[in-house]
Enzyme design. Sequence first.
Site: not given
Length: 549
Positions: A470-471
């Site tokens: 989930h950058p």
Amino acid sequence: MTAPCRDVVIIGGGSAGCAIAHRLSEDPSRTVTVLEAGRRDAWWDVLIHMPAALSLPIGNRLYDWRYYSEPEPFMNGRRVYHARGKILGGSSSINGMVFQRGNPADFDEWAQRPGLENWSHADCLPYFKRMESCATGQDEYRGRDGPLALERGRAEGPLFRAFFEAAEQAGFGRSDDTNGRSQEGFSPFDRNILNGRRWSAVRAYLDPARKRRNLEIHCRAWVTRILFEGRRAVGVEYVQRGRMRRILSDEIICSGGAINSPQLLQLSGIGPAPVLEALGIRVHHDLPGVGENLQDHLEVYVQHACKKPVSLTPNILWRWRPWIGAQWLAGAGPGMSNHFEAGGFVRSGDDQPYPNLMIHFLPMAVRYDGTRPTRGHGYQLHIGPMKSDARGHLRLRSSDPRDPPRMQFNYLSTGQDRREWVQAIECARHILAQDAFQEFDGGELSPGDPVQTADQVLDWVARDAETALHPSCTCRMGADPMAVVDPTSMRVHGLEGLRVVDASVMPTIPNGNIYAPVMMIAEKAADMILGRPALPRAAPESAPPLGAP
């Protein structure tokens, strides 16, 4: 040769790019081109379309850009692997298909920041509703007529029943819908699956628009630079089939995601001047926030052996895969599910105003890479803090667009982060130790009995944790000096004709998977770009007080 000219060029045919392309091309007078660096997603590609095959594209060079972080100083110098979709649809074509909006308080926190007053939950909820088609029906929180098809996990069988019962025995409640009235509690999860097939952003948004004459989609088109005339973006350069090409446009929209959008901006001379100058890149616009504020979710597996042969472990054995594939082609069998069918959100302590831990339950014990802690049956919880205060950065490795950027996440670098990780493992163990699991529990496999003290837990997390992929937050919206994007227009501060619409614009990471918030941002941004009034705010009267179950 004269470069072609389009009204809009969208850089990146991933999650946000697909949604933006669909919405902007609804106007037949507006010409839209999507440039995607990855390949097309073939209709016959089982590894994309079969939900149960979700782990197989990850790490495969044909599907995955295969990024790594820099050595993480608080994780024994480990370089953490980061999968990113190398295909039309981006990571929506290879992700785990779990659909979670985040907590309403996430967006209300955004709205407290200068310039983001129109990003509260009441402002975002209408776009969440517009984009989804929820199988359980429409109400004041859920939509029914949107392009994103959602199926509710069946969460059936003895291990799922034990999981829900154990959560209640541990003192946690149930939620009717973690995307609805109350996120807190445990319930079956929504997934981006329709009739047993992955429902990616391509299926939801691009497929219905492909026949529009004003929409062009170019794959294997690697954008290397944004072109400017003064402060106005006027086009891009890209490589396709070994040739350098140009396309001009009135509007450039970066939708490459939290890794590639800041990378491209920096390659184009937009970013922190000292970083660019050190690499010999001419500074076009000194914007210090580009690549800063990098955030992500980290997770671990707490795994147990199962004494009874009731887990899904046989389904991952190679000898059963042809049969599972044949069943899936016939519209049946375990290949129809991603098996992340249930989970929940809880608080790590009484001092938390709302849930900050996310839990997935999986009725088998296996890592994403397919390795198993036991040859027998098992089950596991995935758990991790959702609101870490660790902050990292992304910077160019060189001036060569082919070089992956340097990513430093600084996982486990803060006292809050380390404290919440200890609480997270305590919470997972508390649930799995309940009487509901007694008849199945064959003992803890991971982290195992030797890991007991806080220091031992943190050492294990540093060795074993993986990114939840989930950058985000590297071109954040705002009105302060470190903000990159104007939240009222999605334009890059100080420039004209250039916008960013993807996970990078989030000010802080939401409390859950980020795919749903990314699509909401794209829907809301589309109205801004088209000059349409925002959808009316929605604040359901029956909404509970903050943090209430």
